[in-house]
Scaffold this motif. Structure first.
Motif, PDB file in Angstrom:
ATOM      1  N   ASP A 159      -3.853  -7.755   4.132  1.00 22.06           N
ATOM      2  CA  ASP A 159      -4.114  -6.510   3.415  1.00 22.06           C
ATOM      3  C   ASP A 159      -3.106  -5.543   3.523  1.00 22.06           C
ATOM      4  O   ASP A 159      -2.386  -4.677   2.758  1.00 22.06           O
ATOM      5  CB  ASP A 159      -5.558  -5.977   3.598  1.00 22.06           C
ATOM      6  N   LYS A 160      -2.574  -5.362   4.839  1.00 14.67           N
ATOM      7  CA  LYS A 160      -1.425  -4.268   4.907  1.00 14.67           C
ATOM      8  C   LYS A 160      -0.143  -4.935   3.992  1.00 14.67           C
ATOM      9  O   LYS A 160       0.099  -3.871   3.601  1.00 14.67           O
ATOM     10  CB  LYS A 160      -0.863  -4.531   6.573  1.00 14.67           C
ATOM     11  N   VAL A 161       0.182  -6.124   4.115  1.00 10.33           N
ATOM     12  CA  VAL A 161       1.348  -6.510   3.336  1.00 10.33           C
ATOM     13  C   VAL A 161       0.792  -6.040   1.757  1.00 10.33           C
ATOM     14  O   VAL A 161       1.923  -5.437   1.068  1.00 10.33           O
ATOM     15  CB  VAL A 161       1.760  -8.119   3.401  1.00 10.33           C
ATOM     16  N   TYR A 162      -0.111  -6.358   1.297  1.00  7.85           N
ATOM     17  CA  TYR A 162      -0.674  -6.147  -0.019  1.00  7.85           C
ATOM     18  C   TYR A 162      -0.794  -4.440  -0.442  1.00  7.85           C
ATOM     19  O   TYR A 162       0.093  -4.129  -1.459  1.00  7.85           O
ATOM     20  CB  TYR A 162      -2.058  -6.803  -0.351  1.00  7.85           C
TER      21      TYR A 162
END
Length: 166
Positions: A159-162
């Motif tokens: 989720d952090k990358v997205y």
């Protein structure tokens, strides 16, 4: 019927190759229509949670055979859906047919992708792609030279990358 199919397939391949000669330079903000996507092909079956986050649907359109050695299909990503990190032994071409989303080659910034974009994923290079948080994404995928293999799936995109794309 087979002759029409082969003619249509060859047309799609030639069109894809001609368009693929240009690089995607689209880095503008997503400003897509949130009312929904126009379906060109059937939605298909829901992708496995082992290879996708969220709701993604795949329809195979052309199975690879000994003549064409190319797989072609359609993936519809609902808002927020994305593929896991993955690579293709012979590369992949994506034709974005509707909506907006993201594509990232490992080690490079996330790109915004929209209807009309053509994305070239180099052979054996990890990448992911999917819809934006608010707008779905529909794409055609072309996997050439399938005798080398089709896809190698890896871990989910965090989720952090997205969310760093938003």
């Amino acid at each position: 019927m087979k002759s029409n199919f082969k003619t249509a397939f060859l047309f799609i391949m030639l069109l894809a190759m001609a368009i693929a000669c240009s690089e995607n330079k689209n880095q503008e903000k997503i400003n897509g229509d949130k009312s929904g996507l126009t379906q060109i092909f059937p939605k298909g079956k829901k992708g496995s949670s082992e290879t996708f986050t969220g709701n993604a649907y795949n329809t195979g359109l052309v199975d690879a055979d000994s003549v064409f050695t190319t797989a072609v299909g359609n993936v519809y990503f609902q808002p927020g859906a994305r593929s896991n990190w993955h690579s293709h032994p012979a590369g992949q071409i994506l034709l974005i047919t509707d909506g907006a989303g993201y594509h990232q080659i490992e080690g490079r910034p996330i790109e915004i992708i929209k209807k009309g974009d053509v994305i070239k994923c180099p052979p054996n290079v990890r990448h992911w792609h999917g819809a934006s948080a608010d707008v779905g994404l529909q794409q055609l995928y072309i996997v050439p030279n399938t005798e080398k293999g089709i896809v190698n799936w890896n871990e989910a995109v965090t989720d952090k990358v997205y969310q760093s794309a938003q």
